[in-house]
Design an enzyme around this catalytic site. Structure first.
Site, short mmCIF file in Angstrom:
data_model
loop_
_atom_site.label_atom_id
_atom_site.label_comp_id
_atom_site.label_asym_id
_atom_site.label_seq_id
_atom_site.Cartn_x
_atom_site.Cartn_y
_atom_site.Cartn_z
N SER A 181 -7.18 -4.44 0.19
CA SER A 181 -7.02 -3.16 -0.49
C SER A 181 -7.98 -2.91 -1.63
CB SER A 181 -5.59 -3.03 -1.00
OG SER A 181 -5.30 -4.04 -1.96
N HIS A 209 -2.62 -1.70 4.74
CA HIS A 209 -3.68 -0.72 4.53
C HIS A 209 -4.43 -0.39 5.82
CE1 HIS A 209 -3.43 -0.57 0.11
NE2 HIS A 209 -2.99 -1.80 0.25
N LYS A 240 2.49 3.79 2.28
CA LYS A 240 1.09 4.18 2.10
C LYS A 240 0.75 5.33 3.04
CE LYS A 240 -0.23 -0.20 0.07
NZ LYS A 240 1.13 -0.72 -0.12
#
Length: 392
Positions: A181, A209, A240
């Protein structure tokens, strides 16, 4: 005033501030989006992991509202007692279909998912092989498991192979982030899988991610590399790209059944709320429908990165829309962030221990919600501050 045994806290806070490592926590006065309101002013948002802009999407909000009317606001218990609702099973089925795996178990967060699965799979007498830049949740899960931890150099397969060749007893687990990340680079997952198969190790990837970013319609790094059926454990987050909250583990039916019996956060912490679960289901359905948002995210990422490179900024070796604008010293990165904020660009600085000393940065995360006009505004601000501070 703090005194007595806790008096050391004052010195620690003073040190963090003097070193530029004190995290100034901003408060948002409205929903997540391309622009957010802070202190009564709208700021261009370059901080959020809301990759696809789903956190405030009208369709996702509506699903949450409907769930409250049907199921109430809370689950009332842990999943194993009375906290499992129809919605939880629907979310797990939707995620299993989306990820192309036999089964999924959901957790309260990606962090708790890592704590659950690592401790359930390995323990004292076993060995974990962990990338040196793995996320804190992986590191904590490894420590809590009490297994021996062998750290290999970041994405270095020669280093991993050398570790695997060392004599050990018990089970072996190789664990890695899929997308790192802070740098935006990818784990060399095909090579990791090959080494795991050669040395009889379990393969685990944290795809926090990668979901909503990599693979077909954002199905993640396993889909990106065509490794379906060869990765034993996939951990994901719902906070996310999917824009809500929660985490999950994807894999075989036996693995998921085992985690429902031995995953400690599943056993000892209340389930995710009905509204959040319903919102997650709707977000998955949106991704399944088409890849429009994923395509927009990548287009925006390429556009911003090209501009940063042209200006002369160091943006590392990102292979994803994550753009680390590397400043160097933490104090300079903090000053850069503050100057951007004064120009109405919200982009936080990140320093040690999140990133190595001397590699402090502004970690920029553009989203599918940003327009080209938004990106140009941010690029202009970076250019102004960069020149002002003598960095470009």
């Amino acid at each position: 005033m703090i005194s007595g045994p806790l008096s050391f806290i004052k010195d620690e806070l003073k040190s963090l501030k003097s070193d530029g490592l004190y995290n100034l926590i901003r408060t948002l006065e409205g929903p997540q989006g391309a622009w957010v309101r802070i202190n009564g002013e709208f700021m261009l948002n370059f901080c959020s992991n809301n990759y696809l802009g789903l956190a405030a999407d009208a369709r996702v909000r509506e699903a949450a509202k409907e769930a409250i009317d049907q199921y109430g606001v809370g689950p009332g218990a842990v999943r194993t007692i009375a906290g499992t609702m129809t919605l939880h099973k629907e979310l797990e089925a939707a995620l299993a279909r989306f990820k192309g795996v036999p089964a999924v178990i959901s957790f309260q967060s990606g962090f708790t998912a890592n704590l659950a699965v690592i401790g359930a799979l390995v323990g004292k007498g076993d060995t974990i092989y962990s990338d040196s830049l793995n996320h804190a949740s992986i590191i904590d899960g490894c420590r809590l498991s009490r297994a021996e931890i062998k750290v290999y150099d970041h994405c270095d397969m020669a280093s991993l192979k050398a570790r695997l060749e060392e004599s050990v007893s018990g089970k072996r687990l190789i664990v890695t982030d899929g997308v790192f990340s802070m740098d935006g680079d990818l784990a060399p997952l095909p090579e990791i899988v090959e080494l795991a198969e050669r040395y009889g190790a379990i393969t685990m990837v944290d795809d926090a991610h990668g979901e909503g970013v990599l693979g077909s319609s954002g199905r993640g790094i396993v889909d990106h590399f065509g490794l379906h059926g060869r990765v034993d454990v996939e951990v994901g987050t719902l906070s996310k790209a999917l824009g809500v909250v929660g985490g999950y583990v994807a894999g075989s039916k036996e693995l998921i059944d085992y985690l429902s019996q031995r995953g400690r956060p599943f056993l000892f912490s209340s389930a995710v709320t009905p509204a959040d679960v319903a919102a997650c289901i709707r977000a998955v359905e949106i991704l399944e429908a088409d890849d429009e948002l994923v395509t927009k995210l990548w287009d925006n990422g390429r556009y911003f990165k090209a501009a940063m490179e042209k200006l002369g900024f160091d943006i590392g070796n990102s292979q994803t829309p994550i753009t680390p604008v590397i400043i160097g010293e933490a104090s300079k990165a903090a000053e850069f962030s503050q100057r951007l904020f004064e120009r109405k660009v919200f982009a936080q600085s990140i320093g040690f221990p999140t990133v190595p000393k001397g590699r402090a940065r502004i970690r920029v995360m553009v989203s599918a919600a940003h327009s080209k006009k938004d990106l140009d505004y941010g690029i202009e601000a970076f250019e102004h501050v960069g020149k002002e501070m003598g960095l470009i």
